[in-house]
Design an enzyme around this catalytic site. Structure first.
Site, PDB file in Angstrom:
ATOM      1  N   TYR A 429       0.851  -1.188   0.000  1.00 21.21           N
ATOM      2  CA  TYR A 429       0.000   0.000   0.000  1.00 21.21           C
ATOM      3  C   TYR A 429       0.893   1.247   0.000  1.00 21.21           C
ATOM      4  O   TYR A 429       1.753   1.413   0.845  1.00 21.21           O
ATOM      5  CB  TYR A 429      -0.886  -0.049   1.242  1.00 21.21           C
ATOM      6  CG  TYR A 429      -2.004   0.982   1.336  1.00 21.21           C
ATOM      7  CD1 TYR A 429      -2.163   2.004   0.406  1.00 21.21           C
ATOM      8  CD2 TYR A 429      -2.911   0.934   2.382  1.00 21.21           C
ATOM      9  CE1 TYR A 429      -3.191   2.926   0.513  1.00 21.21           C
ATOM     10  CE2 TYR A 429      -3.947   1.848   2.506  1.00 21.21           C
ATOM     11  CZ  TYR A 429      -4.074   2.852   1.569  1.00 21.21           C
ATOM     12  OH  TYR A 429      -5.092   3.782   1.688  1.00 21.21           O
ATOM     13  N   CYS A 430       0.689   2.115  -0.982  1.00 20.08           N
ATOM     14  CA  CYS A 430       1.380   3.409  -1.066  1.00 20.08           C
ATOM     15  C   CYS A 430       2.897   3.192  -1.152  1.00 20.08           C
ATOM     16  O   CYS A 430       3.375   2.454  -2.005  1.00 20.08           O
ATOM     17  CB  CYS A 430       0.981   4.291   0.113  1.00 20.08           C
ATOM     18  SG  CYS A 430       1.528   6.013  -0.015  1.00 20.08           S
ATOM     19  N   ILE A 431       3.673   3.799  -0.246  1.00 21.83           N
ATOM     20  CA  ILE A 431       5.128   3.666  -0.307  1.00 21.83           C
ATOM     21  C   ILE A 431       5.554   2.212  -0.118  1.00 21.83           C
ATOM     22  O   ILE A 431       6.587   1.781  -0.643  1.00 21.83           O
ATOM     23  CB  ILE A 431       5.809   4.573   0.739  1.00 21.83           C
ATOM     24  CG1 ILE A 431       7.323   4.608   0.532  1.00 21.83           C
ATOM     25  CG2 ILE A 431       5.452   4.160   2.149  1.00 21.83           C
ATOM     26  CD1 ILE A 431       8.040   5.566   1.460  1.00 21.83           C
ATOM     27  N   GLY A 433       3.949  -0.219  -1.407  1.00 20.51           N
ATOM     28  CA  GLY A 433       3.793  -0.794  -2.736  1.00 20.51           C
ATOM     29  C   GLY A 433       4.982  -0.472  -3.629  1.00 20.51           C
ATOM     30  O   GLY A 433       5.424  -1.311  -4.436  1.00 20.51           O
TER      31      GLY A 433
END
Length: 692
Positions: A429-431, A433
């Site tokens: 998720y986000c960073i 990812g």
């Protein structure tokens, strides 16, 4: 009946508990005459009119004069203040009278007492505020605003425009003056006639101007009109500048918007009708509470003025938020690994490992039972593991991106050992990812096939378009962050939170500040905002690698990102992949997410576009049906426009669509795996560490 002298030596009729308005009162003509007398004359009239020795006590007092500041203290020039004329203005009888037969002595009105108490509270709060502000660290100009290069660029562009198009500049200025004079003329007419023209609805759709007084009151109507005139003038002036490149254009536009938002009349007490009305209604109590809220925020943030978005007392992680049953099955210096208790007798053979962003806490995926993705995944029959990252302190200053990738590999090793499987499915998720993508590229180059499929939530891997972060990713600001890292060893949570908040200043800075500091409201008990305020620090080395190598140089999508002896490229990501982006995401714009996935090397790639923003678009359970999603067979060869053109829309949550994709790659069903007692129950201990 004899009268007893009161404390001032005056004769006071003995009271029998009758209401001052219910007994035989003085004749109406005398009351009217008294009411017309000046306040300072009425006591004399009353004294002359009163009989020296009445046959029986009066049961009602004469009409009281209008209260004045002089009479508020109880006397006027040494003369006793008349009793109030109406029950609601009557001063309560003191409880400590020595003689119960004595009439009540006039006391200080309750409103005046409250005012005095509030003044004392303000004085004490003022001392606390000064002490709290003194705790602030020395400011770092590099992160307080743009560097001098931006101002020099804007000044040169202004002078160039003035030299080459003087008539246009003068015309713009004259138009501004004309509109300003028109605003004042309309205000004068409104004051003279008592009626504001209703044909101007400009700006009234803005939530900041929802109070009817912005439309009906001449003063506030003028303030609103002039603010909107000023805002238009600033935007037109910025738009007219001939700037050298797109980066300068974005930075000037961003700075202009910040100034316009900051100078909104709602941000100031004298021009905020909601705050003024609340202050009058509460006799100043709202302003005192607002000051209390301000002092609390400054004290909590080490001298920094950062407004609280949620009531921190409303939630406790592990008690009423982040409560999904599970067990900490592994603890490392950088993370804890949580395995969640199964709710189905059978589960997919391949385990599912979720890497949340370490910029925030993992319980964004487990806020409440009704919107918990963690609970939903367990209910779908997945053996679920989630990483809970440690909140870094200064001792982790040298922790770098390679350490986080190593932690990914360690978590994978542990999951495979606990489940007896050779492969797993992973989510970032986000960073997290972005880092999962780096890990997948590393595994590809090493020939390691442990990851069967990967899912990316709102993940950027191609930073060629910096979007709304353009202002923060230039050398002046990044250099300021570098100085912060050198000083503290960390990219501190409060600096990062402040930066993110100013991307949506009206919603995350000025609006909450008005409600908290001007209206005196307690921050809302909102789980999502509570999580948003529970940010974490970033290790200094990792933060600079991310900002310099990935964001500024865009190495992963370009020449390659150097990590652990390998040069990693987006094309090295070849596992089956599902990427989820959000239509209204201002942190990771969906078109940028799409562009990164399009450069990955796998043949099996699925892209899902959810409605709403960076968090609400992800935390979107099927039970709500608030935000829909898009799926497309357009592929990745024709650009994101072609993908969107071919997309179909589903009104429900994207979770079931992803769930079906994931189930096809999760293997057959086996007996569900009980995590046992482990080290301690979920949510573990790292999640409770707050940024200092």
């Amino acid at each position: 009946m004899a009268r007893r002298p009161d404390a001032t030596g005056k004769n006071v009729a003995k009271s029998r508990g009758k209401s001052v308005t219910s007994a035989k009162a003085a004749p109406a003509s005398r009351r009217a005459a008294n009411a017309e007398q000046p306040a300072e004359d009425q006591p004399k009239v009353e004294k002359a009119a009163a009989p020296k020795a009445p046959a029986k006590p009066r049961r009602a007092a004469k009409a009281a004069p209008r209260t004045t500041p002089e009479t508020a203290a109880g006397t006027v020039g040494g003369t006793q203040t008349p009793e109030p004329a109406t029950p609601e203005l009557a001063t309560p009888e003191p409880a400590n009278l020595r003689d119960p037969d004595l009439a009540p002595v006039a006391t200080e009105p309750a409103a005046v007492q409250r005012l005095a108490e509030n003044i004392e509270r303000i004085e004490a709060l003022g001392h606390r505020l000064m002490s709290a502000l003194a705790e602030r660290n020395l400011p770092n100009p590099g992160v307080e605003g743009p560097g001098p290069d931006l101002y020099l660029t804007a000044a040169n562009a202004f002078l160039k425009t003035l030299a080459e198009h003087p008539a246009k500049m003068i015309e713009t200025q004259v138009a501004f003056w004309g509109q300003t004079l028109s605003n004042y003329a309309q205000a004068q007419q409104a004051l003279a006639t008592g009626q504001v023209s209703g044909d101007d609805e400009d700006g009234l759709a803005d939530r900041r101007f929802a109070n009817p007084l912005w439309r009906t009151h001449p003063y506030f109507n003028l303030i609103r009109r002039q603010y909107l005139t000023n805002a238009r003038a600033l935007r037109e002036a910025a738009d007219s500048l001939e700037l050298p490149d797109q980066i300068a254009r974005r930075r000037v536009d961003w700075m202009t918007s910040q100034i316009i938002d900051m100078m909104a009349p709602t941000n100031f007490l004298a021009t905020n009708p909601d705050a003024l009305e609340r202050a009058v209604q509460t006799e100043g109590e709202s302003l005192v509470k607002g000051l209390e809220n301000l002092v609390r925020d400054v004290e909590q943030h080490g001298g920094e003025m950062i407004v609280s978005l949620a009531d921190r007392r409303a939630f406790t992680v592990g008690e009423n938020i982040g409560t999904a049953p599970g067990t900490v099955v592994h603890r490392a210096p950088l993370f804890e690994l949580i395995q969640y208790t199964p709710t189905t007798p059978k589960a997919h053979a391949l385990p599912l490992l979720v890497f949340p962003p370490w910029i925030n806490k993992f319980y964004i995926l487990d806020l409440k039972p009704q919107n918990s993705m963690i609970r939903w995944l367990v209910d779908q029959g997945h053996t679920l593991f989630v990483v809970s990252w440690r909140n870094p302190d200064a001792s982790m200053a040298e922790t770098g991106m390679e350490d986080y990738v190593t932690a990914y590999l360690e978590a994978m090793d542990r999951v495979l050992a606990l489940t007896g499987q050779a492969r797993l499915n992973a989510v970032g998720y986000c960073i997290a990812g972005t880092t999962l993508s780096l890990t997948l590229a590393l595994l590809k180059q090493r020939g390691d096939t442990r990851v069967n499929s990967a899912t990316l939530f709102t993940t950027l891997t191609d930073f060629s378009d910096q979007g709304e972060f353009t202002s923060f990713l230039q050398d002046d600001f990044v250099g300021g962050i570098d100085a912060e890292v050198q000083r503290h060893g960390l990219l501190r949570a409060q600096l990062m939170s402040r930066t993110m908040s100013f991307l949506r200043a009206n919603d995350l800075v000025w609006g909450p500040a008005i409600r908290s500091y001007m209206l005196g409201e307690t921050p809302p008990a909102f789980d999502l905002l509570f999580w948003n305020g529970d940010s974490t620090n970033l290790p200094g080395r990792m933060a600079m690698q991310y900002l310099r190598g990935l964001c500024q140089q865009n190495a992963f999508a370009g020449e390659g990102f150097e990590l652990m002896g390998h040069r990693l490229h987006l094309s090295d990501v070849t596992v089956p992949l599902c990427a989820v982006a959000c239509e209204g995401d201002h942190i990771a714009p969906w078109t940028d997410c799409w562009r990164g996935v399009a450069q990955m090397g796998g043949a099996d790639r699925t892209f899902i576009l959810s409605q709403s923003g960076h968090v609400a678009g992800i935390v979107n359970p099927p039970t709500r049906r608030k935000y829909g999603h898009y799926l497309s067979e357009g592929g990745f060869d024709g650009g994101w426009e072609a993908w969107r053109e071919a997309a179909s829309f589903d009104e429900g949550s994207w979770w079931p669509s992803w769930g079906r994709w994931l189930a096809d790659r999760a293997g057959p069903m086996v007996d569900a795996r009980d995590p046992g007692e482990g080290l301690e129950p979920a949510p573990g201990r790292y999640v409770h560490d707050r940024a200092g």
